[in-house]
Design a protein around this motif. Structure first.
Motif: not given
Length: 257
Positions: A123-124, A133-137
């Motif tokens: 999805l990324v 959002m992927w890396e931080n959440q």
């Protein structure tokens, strides 16, 4: 760790439930039961089962910070027996018995969240989920689930619903939601039971994103419908604050004398 463990009537209640099956019995062992509330149980013996049920409901909370340490001895057998009791005794509409449970422990549990991480990676790459959002959440959250002891997967098998839809056409459209009701009862039973054994847990819904990968990895029927994933492990922190809406807005009683 914000939680503490203590012997209580919850311990007795859980041990009684887990030893009801004649085909399987476990030696009585000292267990430690977690309580996040300090509600004293002062009822008479005749009322004790209700008090214990209420205490179990009070202590069942969403715990996100979980570890891989088993809070009890013989944890795997206790978990297996708890799951078996759920399948045997949680009701289903028209007795369809369509709920299916898959328990993943240790390395198998880790594989599940690798599947989720890989699925999100696609999805990324496609731009559907931002890299930030992927890396931080998202990735830290998935890694947090992977740090737990295990996961229970909750499925529904439509093969055991369809015959009832055909036999009772007037209720055809209701059998699927009724099955979900039963599935939810399995979820609550296991969540509460795992809490009573000393585990913390949280409930996730990464379906249908991980469905194909899960079915392939564990050779499960592709027609099984994945409903939810319950992550559980040693509670490494307490639950967050829970704000309750007024009871009088949510409960109505008629005919009270």
């Amino acid at each position: 760790m914000a939680s503490h463990f203590t012997k209580s009537t919850l311990h007795s209640m859980t041990r009684t439930a887990l030893n009801t099956t004649k085909t399987r019995a476990f030696p009585c062992q000292t267990q430690l039961t977690r309580q996040f509330t300090n509600t004293p149980i002062t009822k008479s013996p005749a009322k004790m089962s209700t008090s214990s049920l209420i205490s179990l409901a009070q202590n069942r909370r969403t715990i996100y910070t979980l570890g891989k340490t088993a809070p009890i001895q013989d944890a795997e057998s206790k978990i297996e027996e708890l799951v078996n009791q759920a399948i045997l005794h949680v009701p289903s509409s028209f007795n369809t018995q369509s709920t299916r449970l898959v328990v993943l422990l240790h390395g198998e549990h880790d594989k599940l969240w690798d599947i989720a991480i890989e699925a999100f990676g696609g999805l990324v790459e496609s731009g559907k989920v931002s890299k930030e959002m992927w890396e931080n959440q998202t990735l830290p959250k998935l890694k947090g689930f992977q740090a737990a002891y295990g996961t229970v997967l909750f499925f529904e098998d439509p093969a055991h619903i369809k015959p009832f839809q055909e036999k009772f056409p007037a209720f055809k459209d209701h059998f699927a939601p009724w099955a979900d009701h039963s599935n939810a009862m399995h979820q609550y039973f296991l969540w509460t039971g795992l809490e009573a054994l000393g585990f913390g847990a949280n409930l996730q819904h990464y379906n249908p994103l991980i469905d194909a990968g899960v079915a392939k990895q564990w050779n499960l029927p592709t027609e099984w419908r994945l409903v939810a994933q319950m992550v559980f492990g040693s509670p490494e922190a307490g639950p967050g604050e829970k704000v309750q809406k007024p009871i009088e807005e949510r409960v109505k009683i008629f005919g009270k004398l």
